[in-house]
Design a protein around this motif. Structure first.
Motif, PDB file in Angstrom:
ATOM      1  N   ASP A 129       0.826  -1.206   0.000  1.00  0.00           N
ATOM      2  CA  ASP A 129       0.000   0.000   0.000  1.00  0.00           C
ATOM      3  C   ASP A 129       0.862   1.257   0.000  1.00  0.00           C
ATOM      4  OD1 ASP A 129      -2.310  -1.505  -0.025  1.00  0.00           O
ATOM      5  OD2 ASP A 129      -2.560  -1.433   2.156  1.00  0.00           O
ATOM      6  N   ASN A 130       1.959   1.232   0.777  1.00  0.00           N
ATOM      7  CA  ASN A 130       2.861   2.388   0.820  1.00  0.00           C
ATOM      8  C   ASN A 130       3.509   2.623  -0.539  1.00  0.00           C
ATOM      9  OD1 ASN A 130       2.301   2.691   3.512  1.00  0.00           O
ATOM     10  ND2 ASN A 130       4.173   1.711   4.215  1.00  0.00           N
ATOM     11  N   HIS A 181       2.343   1.649  -3.483  1.00  0.00           N
ATOM     12  CA  HIS A 181       1.296   2.109  -4.401  1.00  0.00           C
ATOM     13  C   HIS A 181       1.001   3.599  -4.182  1.00  0.00           C
ATOM     14  CE1 HIS A 181      -2.101   1.906  -7.057  1.00  0.00           C
ATOM     15  NE2 HIS A 181      -2.899   2.359  -6.103  1.00  0.00           N
ATOM     16  N   ALA A 182       0.940   4.016  -2.926  1.00  0.00           N
ATOM     17  CA  ALA A 182       0.698   5.426  -2.613  1.00  0.00           C
ATOM     18  C   ALA A 182       1.847   6.302  -3.099  1.00  0.00           C
ATOM     19  CB  ALA A 182       0.493   5.609  -1.112  1.00  0.00           C
ATOM     20  N   SER A 223       1.571   9.201  -6.005  1.00  0.00           N
ATOM     21  CA  SER A 223       1.803  10.610  -5.672  1.00  0.00           C
ATOM     22  C   SER A 223       2.973  11.222  -6.421  1.00  0.00           C
ATOM     23  CB  SER A 223       2.034  10.759  -4.174  1.00  0.00           C
ATOM     24  OG  SER A 223       3.249  10.150  -3.800  1.00  0.00           O
TER      25      SER A 223
END
Length: 87
Positions: free
Chosen positions: A3-4, A6-7, A11
């Motif tokens: 998730d990190n 992907h974030a 961004s």
């Protein structure tokens, strides 16, 4: 961790990155020999190995002896291509 990552990828923006200022050192000077190079940075420097990234990228592109990689900082690197060997 997925998730990190992907974030972090979501961004990313060229407009958000500040320009990289390289020190005035023979190692970093822009010379004719460095005209074909890439600057990159690790997205997750706490978990990624700079040495492994610099070693892996030329093998991924199958240009093993045609690239010189150096670490510029903890999370930024430069890959310089030897044009004579690529041609």
């Amino acid at each position: 961790m997925t998730d990190n990552l992907h974030a972090a990828l979501g961004s990313m923006s060229l407009e958000d990155d500040e320009p990289i200022t390289l020190p005035d050192s023979p190692r970093f000077r822009v010379l004719e020999a460095n005209k074909i190079s890439l600057l990159g940075h690790l997205l997750n420097a706490e978990y990624q190995s700079m040495a492994k990234m610099i070693e892996y990228m030329p093998t991924a592109w199958t240009v093993y002896d045609k690239v010189l990689g150096i670490a510029l900082s903890r999370d930024r690197f430069q890959l310089t291509f030897n044009v004579r060997k690529i041609s």
